[in-house]
Design an enzyme around this catalytic site. Structure first.
Site, short mmCIF file in Angstrom:
data_model
loop_
_atom_site.label_atom_id
_atom_site.label_comp_id
_atom_site.label_asym_id
_atom_site.label_seq_id
_atom_site.Cartn_x
_atom_site.Cartn_y
_atom_site.Cartn_z
N GLU A 220 0.81 -1.23 0.00
CA GLU A 220 0.00 0.00 0.00
C GLU A 220 0.84 1.27 0.00
O GLU A 220 1.76 1.44 0.80
CB GLU A 220 -0.93 0.00 1.23
N LYS A 236 -8.70 -0.82 1.09
CA LYS A 236 -9.74 -1.31 1.99
C LYS A 236 -10.58 -2.31 1.21
O LYS A 236 -11.10 -2.00 0.15
CB LYS A 236 -10.64 -0.18 2.52
#
Length: 431
Positions: A220, A236
């Site tokens: 990420e 997410k």
């Protein structure tokens, strides 16, 4: 400033191993490295980095002696910079709150497979450094981590407490985490080289000092800054890699989780961005990561040059995707729900270069080694009103699986002696 084409060489993992061996043989601090997709390149490695403790606010800053060149040679992308980490802030973890160091030169692997030597100074590439890159002969070496699974009941209580808080309206969403503990033998540099070789994370980073080591296998991006443009790509939504990725886009829970965090990133960046410049450039894209599929979105903003790295982090840290909405309330409650401090996990690891700009990951899938041989690995997931505690526990295990099931690559003799149990190389003590 200087750039030299080194040509074909080993893989990022092989070169990292060779540079670690070179550092040990010369009694230098170990290398620091970024592999995957950093600064539009495949790997950036500082051959030796004296990563010292610092105040969190000083992380990713430049020393006063940074060269003030007016021209950058053609082809120079990075040159050097500050590499290190800043831990999640709310409770003290097993490692210090921040650490890192400055390097005035790096070796870089471009996407075509060519290696380059880049320096902020006008000094040539040392012959032994070029040799280590072109002909890395330091193969894998043994290491071992004995993992202990998190307390499932404690995690369930945290999830249930979070669901109660959502029902009361205290928060809309929060990222409830658990922690694997363990003990290690061998060197963290060897673990990191094997891990990136086998799992190929897009935002992997390694830094080590006398205090211990951080081996981040993150997928990420927290922040990337090029001039006045800042981007963030929060993750997410998670699904095991052996399942149909279309199910992720159809999941009401995962889509809601991602969209709420996108709004939180927009709000964070909006504190320092030019009015009206914050925009979502990519929403709900399904991307693979080691062992799982993720939903990934991207937010971009124009941030004036008068806003420095410290001010940008003040507005956005800790990363939105690992906290919750509203952010301040979620952080306060998470400190009560989670039995263990997060440490470096959910903080950030990365590099700030005067040439290339700033790139930071979200320190998930991150293994922490202290100087006594203890290790930690945080895992977690976003909780919404639709969350099921059993499914959230399984998501934690899915995210950890690619790391806790790792075993050493096949080894061959290395003439450089290795520590049997100390995670920090003896040479990592600044000299």
């Amino acid at each position: 400033m200087r750039i030299e084409r080194l040509g074909d060489g080993g893989s990022a993992a092989d070169v990292f191993r060779a540079l670690a061996r070179r550092a040990r043989s010369r009694q230098l601090p170990p290398p620091a490295g970024l592999t995957g997709r950093w600064f539009d390149t495949a790997a950036v490695i500082a051959p030796s980095l004296a990563a010292a403790l610092c105040e969190p606010e000083a992380a990713f800053g430049f020393p006063r002696s940074v060269p003030r060149e007016t021209e950058v040679p053609d082809g120079l992308l990075i040159g050097g910079g500050w590499i290190g980490y800043r831990a999640y802030p709310d409770r003290t973890g097993m490692l210090p709150a921040a650490a890192g160091g400055w390097t005035d030169h790096v070796v870089r692997l471009d996407e075509s497979g060519c290696w380059w030597f880049e320096s902020l100074l006008d000094e040539p590439c040392p012959d032994d450094l070029a040799q280590a890159v072109r002909h890395p002969d330091a193969g894998p070496r043994p290491w071992h981590i004995e993992w202990i699974e998190p307390d499932r009941r404690a995690h369930r209580r945290g999830v249930e407490d979070c669901l109660d808080a959502i029902a009361r309206g205290d928060v809309y969403q929060a990222c409830v985490c658990a922690r694997f503990h363990g003990t290690s033998s061998g060197l963290p540099t060897d673990f990191f080289a094997d891990a990136v070789d086998r799992t190929r994370p897009s935002r992997a980073a390694f830094v080590q000092g006398a205090w211990g080591a951080v081996a981040s296998l993150s997928p990420e991006l927290f922040l990337a800054r090029r001039g006045d443009t800042v981007t963030s790509s929060p993750i997410k939504g998670t699904l095991p890699l052996d399942e149909n990725p279309e199910l992720l886009r159809r999941s009401v829970k995962d889509v809601a989780e991602n969209v709420m965090i996108v709004d939180l990133v927009r709000n964070d960046l909006g504190q320092v961005a030019e009015p009206g410049s914050v925009r979502v450039t990519d929403l709900l894209r399904v991307k693979p990561a080691p062992g799982v599929w993720h939903l990934v979105s991207t937010v971009a903003a124009t941030v004036p040059g008068t806003v420095n790295a410290t001010e940008l982090l003040d507005a956005t840290f800790p990363p939105a995707s690992v906290t919750g909405c509203p952010k301040h309330s979620a952080r306060q409650l998470l400190a009560q729900w989670e039995p263990d401090p997060r440490g470096v996990y959910c903080g950030t690891v990365g590099m700030h270069s005067p040439v290339a700009g700033l790139e930071l990951n979200v320190a998930i899938r991150t293994v922490e080694f202290d100087a006594a041989g203890r290790v930690g690995l945080g895992v977690g997931g976003g909780i919404t009103i639709d969350s099921d505690p059993a499914a959230e526990w399984q998501e934690c295990l899915d995210k950890a699986r690619s790391i806790v099931t790792l075993t050493p690559s096949r080894t061959h003799p290395d003439p450089t002696p290795a520590s049997r149990s100390a995670p920090a190389d003896p040479a990592s003590v600044p000299r």
